[in-house]
Structures are given as C-alpha cells and as structure tokens.
Design an enzyme around this catalytic site. Structure first.
Site, PDB file in Angstrom:
ATOM      1  N   ASP A   1      39.123  37.068  41.443  1.00 38.85           N
ATOM      2  CA  ASP A   1      39.375  37.153  43.695  1.00 38.85           C
ATOM      3  C   ASP A   1      40.472  38.529  43.420  1.00 38.85           C
ATOM      4  O   ASP A   1      41.952  37.954  42.373  1.00 38.85           O
ATOM      5  CB  ASP A   1      39.247  36.594  43.863  1.00 38.85           C
ATOM      6  CG  ASP A   1      38.870  36.838  45.097  1.00 38.85           C
ATOM      7  OD1 ASP A   1      37.138  37.197  45.038  1.00 38.85           O
ATOM      8  OD2 ASP A   1      38.908  36.156  46.280  1.00 38.85           O
TER       9      ASP A   1
ATOM     10  N   TYR B   1      44.134  40.093  44.715  1.00 41.00           N
ATOM     11  CA  TYR B   1      45.081  39.179  46.123  1.00 41.00           C
ATOM     12  C   TYR B   1      44.912  39.632  47.404  1.00 41.00           C
ATOM     13  O   TYR B   1      44.875  40.992  47.951  1.00 41.00           O
ATOM     14  CB  TYR B   1      46.747  39.560  45.401  1.00 41.00           C
ATOM     15  CG  TYR B   1      47.006  39.023  44.808  1.00 41.00           C
ATOM     16  CD1 TYR B   1      47.005  37.606  43.748  1.00 41.00           C
ATOM     17  CD2 TYR B   1      47.626  40.073  43.267  1.00 41.00           C
ATOM     18  CE1 TYR B   1      47.612  36.897  42.927  1.00 41.00           C
ATOM     19  CE2 TYR B   1      48.156  39.606  42.447  1.00 41.00           C
ATOM     20  CZ  TYR B   1      47.981  38.218  41.683  1.00 41.00           C
ATOM     21  OH  TYR B   1      48.841  37.823  40.475  1.00 41.00           O
TER      22      TYR B   1
ATOM     23  N   HIS C   1      43.104  28.035  33.202  1.00 40.79           N
ATOM     24  CA  HIS C   1      44.202  28.976  34.658  1.00 40.79           C
ATOM     25  C   HIS C   1      46.247  28.836  34.272  1.00 40.79           C
ATOM     26  O   HIS C   1      46.083  28.066  34.342  1.00 40.79           O
ATOM     27  CB  HIS C   1      43.607  28.853  35.935  1.00 40.79           C
ATOM     28  CG  HIS C   1      43.628  30.321  36.768  1.00 40.79           C
ATOM     29  ND1 HIS C   1      45.265  30.422  37.386  1.00 40.79           N
ATOM     30  CD2 HIS C   1      43.000  31.005  36.820  1.00 40.79           C
ATOM     31  CE1 HIS C   1      44.268  31.652  37.744  1.00 40.79           C
ATOM     32  NE2 HIS C   1      43.022  32.057  37.743  1.00 40.79           N
TER      33      HIS C   1
ATOM     34  N   PHE D   1      45.647  39.761  38.217  1.00 48.58           N
ATOM     35  CA  PHE D   1      46.944  38.990  38.026  1.00 48.58           C
ATOM     36  C   PHE D   1      48.090  40.183  38.507  1.00 48.58           C
ATOM     37  O   PHE D   1      49.163  39.607  38.999  1.00 48.58           O
ATOM     38  CB  PHE D   1      46.918  38.716  36.666  1.00 48.58           C
ATOM     39  CG  PHE D   1      45.887  37.534  36.296  1.00 48.58           C
ATOM     40  CD1 PHE D   1      46.240  36.153  37.276  1.00 48.58           C
ATOM     41  CD2 PHE D   1      44.939  37.941  35.628  1.00 48.58           C
ATOM     42  CE1 PHE D   1      45.659  35.704  36.996  1.00 48.58           C
ATOM     43  CE2 PHE D   1      44.281  36.516  35.204  1.00 48.58           C
ATOM     44  CZ  PHE D   1      44.300  35.746  36.039  1.00 48.58           C
TER      45      PHE D   1
END
Length: 228
Positions: A70, A72, A192, A83
């Site tokens: 997703d 931010y 993750h 990221f």
C-alpha cells in the site's frame, strides 16, 4: 453504451504492454471510484505520481522488482514508489530497517533521506500492489481493482522478460509468487522489514548483495544501493 477506455499518463512502453487493462471494466470502474473518492476525501499520492514506479522504470529496463502493499497514508509521504518517501520527509520504520540491512550487507552508510528514485532509475521497479490510498486509512483502496492491474504488470514481466530478480518481503508479497515463472526469473523471499517482523529474518537476508550477484552472473550492471 460502452464505457470509454481510460488513458492514464504512464510511460510509453508500459502503456503498450498494459493497454488491454485500460479497456477492461474493472479499470474503468477503478477510475470512476477515484474520481468520486477525491470529491470528499484526500487521496495519496497525487494524481501525477500514481504511476511513478512505471514512469521511472520502463518495461524493458526492469532488472529487479520490489513489491510493496500500500502507499504510505500520511501527508507528504507517498510519491508512487514503494517504501520510498520524497526528500525532506522523515523515513518510516520499514525504510529505516531496509537501510540498516543495506549497511550490514554492503557497508553503505545509512542515508539521511529516504527517496529511492535512484534505485528506480537503475531498473528497480518499486511497485505497490495498490497504487492509491485514502489519507490516514491504510488499505482503504484495496480490492478496488488496483491489484488486478499490478498483477497484470507482474505477469507481463514474468512472460516477456528474463532473469529479473523479484524481492518478495512478507506474506503479502510472497502470495504473488504464483505469477512468476521460476524457470526464467530469480525469487528472493524474507519476512517484511516492518518493526513487527524485521528480526524474524529480514535482518541478515543479504538480498542486496544477492541481487547484485545474480545480476552480475547474467552480465548485467549491479544496482548501486546508495541513494545519496
């Protein structure tokens, strides 16, 4: 009456590869959803940045695929690359942990900023499964059609390219493994990098040196994982 195909502002090689997706009902409905959503909600990233991953990394230049989930959902954070955050924006925890692993793996200093455009320009497709989000509501645009679109992009890479390194961090990204032809591509998996799971195997995974080794063995230029 037939709906008009969507014509997004996306890099030309990707537009050619994904042209059939823009004509499909799900994508037309996705565009309609976003138009309505923006009438009453703040949506990240801004419209011109939604396809940044594709615009920075043309289809024929993809060497590495890094999959996120997703964008931010805080103000100023999302700019279309998974990221990554724009210059001047504080690094989120997962990105800080990524830089810690790069430091351990390659000895590179931990950078002040978190803008990963330099990676994207070298052939690292920084692709979120969902390309938009409502402000302050994680996952709010999931299951609206974006996943079908980004799955099509992953499938196109798998089918049309060879020797791409896929970095699948966490269960969500690893669920995409069925889209990738293992006989043609390289898949590196780990937990993750979020604070909840980083100590379960992301630290020490050495994915950055391993990626460069795989590229080098194919005669490809390595990725410079520094960003400053």
């Amino acid at each position: 009456m037939q709906s008009t195909p969507v014509n997004p502002q996306i890099e030309e090689s990707w537009k050619a590869i994904l042209k059939d997706e823009f004509r499909k009902d799900y994508f037309i409905k996705l565009k309609e959803f976003l138009v309505e959503e923006k009438k009453n909600q703040i949506v990240f990233p801004s419209g011109s940045l939604i396809f940044s991953a594709f615009n920075f990394t043309p289809f024929h230049k993809v060497k590495v695929v890094l999959l996120g989930q997703d964008p931010y959902h805080g103000p100023g954070q999302a700019h279309g690359l998974c990221f990554s955050v724009p210059n001047g924006v504080s690094k989120p925890p997962s990105l800080i942990n990524i830089f810690k692993e790069i430091h351990t793996d390659l000895g590179l200093p931990i950078p002040r900023g978190g803008n990963l455009e330099k990676w994207a320009k070298q052939g690292v497709l920084l692709l979120n499964a969902t390309l938009t989000v409502r402000a302050h509501q994680a996952g709010s645009h999931q299951k609206r059609g974006w996943e079908q679109f980004t799955d099509a992009a992953i499938t196109a890479i798998s089918n049309e390219r060879k020797g791409v390194v896929f970095l699948l961090w966490g269960a969500y990204a690893q669920a995409k493994v069925s889209l990738i032809d293992r006989s043609k591509h390289h898949i590196l998996t780990s937990p993750h990098p979020s604070p909840l799971s980083v100590t379960r195997g992301f630290y020490g995974c050495k994915h950055f040196s391993k990626t460069n080794e795989l590229l080098r063995l194919q005669g490809e230029a390595e990725i410079d994982w520094s960003i400053e």
